[in-house]
Design a protein around this motif. Structure first.
Motif, short mmCIF file in Angstrom:
data_model
loop_
_atom_site.label_atom_id
_atom_site.label_comp_id
_atom_site.label_asym_id
_atom_site.label_seq_id
_atom_site.Cartn_x
_atom_site.Cartn_y
_atom_site.Cartn_z
N TYR A 88 19.26 47.39 -8.43
CA TYR A 88 19.30 46.84 -9.78
C TYR A 88 20.73 46.58 -10.24
CZ TYR A 88 20.53 51.52 -11.51
OH TYR A 88 21.15 52.71 -11.75
N GLN A 89 21.71 47.14 -9.52
CA GLN A 89 23.10 46.85 -9.84
C GLN A 89 23.55 45.53 -9.21
OE1 GLN A 89 25.16 48.43 -11.76
NE2 GLN A 89 24.31 50.48 -12.07
N ARG A 90 22.72 44.99 -8.31
CA ARG A 90 23.13 43.82 -7.54
C ARG A 90 22.40 42.55 -7.97
NH1 ARG A 90 27.93 44.95 -5.34
NH2 ARG A 90 27.93 47.21 -5.22
N ASP A 91 21.18 42.67 -8.50
CA ASP A 91 20.46 41.48 -8.93
C ASP A 91 19.46 41.88 -10.02
OD1 ASP A 91 18.52 41.43 -5.86
OD2 ASP A 91 18.29 42.68 -7.63
N THR A 92 18.55 41.01 -10.33
CA THR A 92 17.62 41.25 -11.44
C THR A 92 16.35 41.95 -11.00
OG1 THR A 92 16.66 39.06 -11.11
CG2 THR A 92 18.45 39.24 -12.69
N ASN A 93 16.30 42.39 -9.76
CA ASN A 93 15.10 43.04 -9.26
C ASN A 93 15.11 44.51 -9.73
OD1 ASN A 93 12.82 43.79 -7.95
ND2 ASN A 93 13.59 43.42 -5.88
N VAL A 94 14.80 44.72 -11.01
CA VAL A 94 14.83 46.06 -11.58
C VAL A 94 13.53 46.77 -11.23
CG1 VAL A 94 15.05 47.42 -13.69
CG2 VAL A 94 16.30 45.25 -13.44
N ASP B 284 11.32 45.18 -1.36
CA ASP B 284 10.42 44.32 -2.13
C ASP B 284 10.61 42.85 -1.78
OD1 ASP B 284 9.22 46.38 -3.38
OD2 ASP B 284 10.10 46.04 -5.37
N GLY B 285 9.52 42.17 -1.53
CA GLY B 285 9.56 40.73 -1.29
C GLY B 285 9.89 40.31 0.12
N ILE B 286 10.19 41.25 1.00
CA ILE B 286 10.52 40.89 2.38
C ILE B 286 9.24 40.56 3.14
CG2 ILE B 286 11.43 41.74 4.58
CD1 ILE B 286 13.45 43.36 3.09
N ALA C 136 7.84 43.70 8.24
CA ALA C 136 7.28 44.07 6.94
C ALA C 136 5.79 43.80 6.85
CB ALA C 136 8.03 43.33 5.83
N ASP C 137 5.32 42.70 7.42
CA ASP C 137 3.91 42.33 7.29
C ASP C 137 2.96 43.34 7.93
OD1 ASP C 137 4.79 40.08 5.99
OD2 ASP C 137 4.71 38.80 7.77
N SER C 138 3.36 43.90 9.05
CA SER C 138 2.45 44.78 9.78
C SER C 138 2.83 46.25 9.74
CB SER C 138 2.39 44.35 11.26
OG SER C 138 3.67 44.42 11.86
N GLN C 139 4.04 46.57 9.25
CA GLN C 139 4.49 47.95 9.35
C GLN C 139 4.88 48.58 8.02
OE1 GLN C 139 7.06 46.70 13.06
NE2 GLN C 139 7.01 48.94 12.99
N ILE C 140 4.83 47.83 6.94
CA ILE C 140 5.14 48.40 5.62
C ILE C 140 3.94 48.17 4.72
CG2 ILE C 140 6.66 48.31 3.63
CD1 ILE C 140 8.91 47.38 5.42
N ARG C 141 3.29 49.24 4.31
CA ARG C 141 2.14 49.12 3.42
C ARG C 141 1.85 50.47 2.76
NH1 ARG C 141 0.24 49.15 8.66
NH2 ARG C 141 -1.34 50.76 9.17
N ASP C 142 1.26 50.41 1.58
CA ASP C 142 0.83 51.61 0.86
C ASP C 142 1.95 52.62 0.67
OD1 ASP C 142 -1.78 50.52 0.86
OD2 ASP C 142 -2.18 51.41 2.82
N GLY C 143 3.18 52.11 0.48
CA GLY C 143 4.31 53.01 0.24
C GLY C 143 4.80 53.73 1.46
N LEU C 144 4.40 53.29 2.66
CA LEU C 144 4.78 53.94 3.91
C LEU C 144 5.41 52.92 4.86
CD1 LEU C 144 1.55 56.03 4.53
CD2 LEU C 144 3.73 56.93 3.71
N ILE C 145 6.31 53.41 5.71
CA ILE C 145 6.86 52.61 6.81
C ILE C 145 6.27 53.17 8.11
CG2 ILE C 145 8.92 51.94 8.10
CD1 ILE C 145 10.52 52.16 5.54
N TYR C 146 5.54 52.32 8.83
CA TYR C 146 4.98 52.69 10.12
C TYR C 146 5.93 52.18 11.21
CZ TYR C 146 0.60 53.51 7.55
OH TYR C 146 -0.35 53.97 6.69
N PHE C 147 6.81 53.06 11.66
CA PHE C 147 7.84 52.62 12.60
C PHE C 147 7.27 52.22 13.96
CE2 PHE C 147 11.09 54.77 9.87
CZ PHE C 147 11.88 53.65 9.67
#
Length: 450
Positions: free
Chosen positions: A433-439, A296-298, A259-270
């Protein structure tokens, strides 16, 4: 090897000295060239009597009656080669023994010898049938292996039960079994057990036609997600499924995702920074709204396996595979059937046969086939599907910068969201959002994506 008195002339003319001799061969020092020769007698042709033949070892040194060790070794090697038994005649080589030898070889060099054993086992049954029918009276020997026998084997195997209930042995399976016999005979020939190996024909491409590509229906995916999210130790499978079906990414790329190096700006860099692209290209894919809250939060490695230590404390650790846990989810979801044992009969977990051994139908890679099929059903352009899959053939500039364009893979993401809506008719396990409060405000995310 022994030292004997030399009673020869000519090539063995150093008379009245001891010589190094092994069987019919002895060493003679050619003093004019400082070269040790291996000598032996040859019966002459046309009644000319016996004569001495020789060959150079290319080794010098030593004394006339004391050859160097290198020359003695050359003599021993020559004698060993001479004594090596000739290959067994094809008519006398038993095929079943050759199969046993080949399986021992595979056991030493192959990481999965069971595959070879399964491929070879039907041949032993077939040979017994051939003997009982009187088509072969002994052996079988290598000389019995011909096109007619191979065709009888194919005809015998085709109607037998396959791995799945109600199915018959596939052409691919029969082809592997033919390859096992072919490998057996080639191994015997390469090791000079037989002078030649008969030709073993393969099935035609039509006969080997691969099975249809398996895909999961939306209700199947719903059951898989529910089975995965039910137990904390399977949560990594749930996230893996969500990413696979939201991105059309490769399974190995999802497992390695950071997540730190490959997820940013709404994109996944595989393709991770610093990793060279290979023929199996790794793409850049926008994060679909349904997937976004699960990411979120990973921090750090995305797919992490949950377990407990000896004190019962929950710990997470990276995993390189989800195969075993995914298989458990498939079985719980009912996507399974009773396994078939090596004897081609249904397998059981207990001797009383009350607990059938089940095998999962599908694999993690089936998820990739599934989303590709669903996107095609929704009319998503082939270019967008290929781009997400890493199959695009565009030029370098387009590959490097196309993800910066407004609306990049917009239609693909809409297709993914439409697919999740169809899955939603069977479950809510895909909705965070059906599983926790992270709406998450999906409307805001869609707006941000534009």
């Amino acid at each position: 090897m022994g030292r004997t008195r030399n009673r020869t002339s000519g090539a063995g003319a150093n008379d009245n000295i001891d010589r190094e001799q092994l069987g019919p061969f002895w060493l003679w020092h050619r003093t004019d060239r400082d070269d040790w020769n291996i000598c032996w007698y040859v019966d002459g042709a046309d009644g000319r009597g016996r004569r001495t033949s020789r060959k150079s070892t290319g080794i010098g040194g030593g004394d006339a009656d004391r050859p160097p060790q290198a020359a003695i070794d050359a003599l021993a090697e020559h004698y060993t080669a001479w004594r090596k038994p000739a290959p067994v005649a094809v008519t006398a080589a038993g095929v079943e023994g050759l199969i046993a030898d080949w399986l021992l070889h595979v056991e030493k060099v192959d990481e999965d010898p069971d595959r070879a054993k399964y491929a070879a086992r039907p041949w032993l049954t077939f040979f017994e049938i051939e003997r009982r029918a009187g088509r072969i009276t002994a052996g079988p020997y290598v000389s019995d292996i011909n096109r007619a026998l191979v065709q009888r084997y194919i005809d015998w195997r085709k109607p037998q039960p396959g791995a799945r209930h109600g199915s018959t042995v596939s052409g691919a399976t029969i082809s592997r079994e033919l390859a096992a016999l072919r490998a057996t005979l080639r191994h015997a020939w390469e090791n000079e057990v037989i002078p030649s190996a008969p030709f073993i024909p393969d099935l035609s491409d039509k006969e080997k036609a691969p099975p249809k590509e398996l895909v999961f229906e939306p209700e199947h995916v719903a059951r898989i997600l529910e089975a995965a999210i039910r137990l904390p130790e399977r949560w990594h499978v749930h996230l893996f499924v969500m990413i696979m079906l939201s991105t059309h990414g490769r399974g190995e790329a999802v497992l390695e995702l950071d997540a730190d190096s490959q997820i940013r700006d709404g994109l996944i860099y595989f393709n991770a920074p610093g990793r060279a692209q290979t023929k199996k290209r790794r793409s850049i894919v926008p994060i679909a709204p349904t997937l976004a809250p699960w990411l979120d939060g990973i921090k750090g490695k995305v797919i992490m396996y949950r377990t407990t230590d000896k004190e019962g404390a929950v710990i997470t650790k990276p995993t390189e595979s989800v195969t075993t846990a995914f298989r458990a989810c498939l079985i719980e979801a009912g996507l399974c059937e009773q396994a078939i044992g090596p004897d081609s009969k249904p397998a059981w977990l207990d001797e009383a046969r009350t607990k059938p051994k089940m095998r999962a139908i599908g694999s993690p890679n089936t998820l990739r086939h599934t989303i590709a099929t669903e996107l095609h059903k929704r009319g998503i352009a082939e270019a967008q599907i290929d781009s997400a899959a890493g199959h695009s053939g565009e030029g370098t500039n387009k590959k490097n910068y196309r993800h910066l364009r407004p609306g990049y893979l917009k239609d693909l993401i809409e297709g993914v969201e439409d697919y999740w809506r169809e899955v939603g008719q069977h479950t809510t396990a895909h909705l965070r959002y059906q599983r926790d409060t992270n709406v998450v405000d999906f409307a805001a995310r869609r707006a941000a994506g534009k």
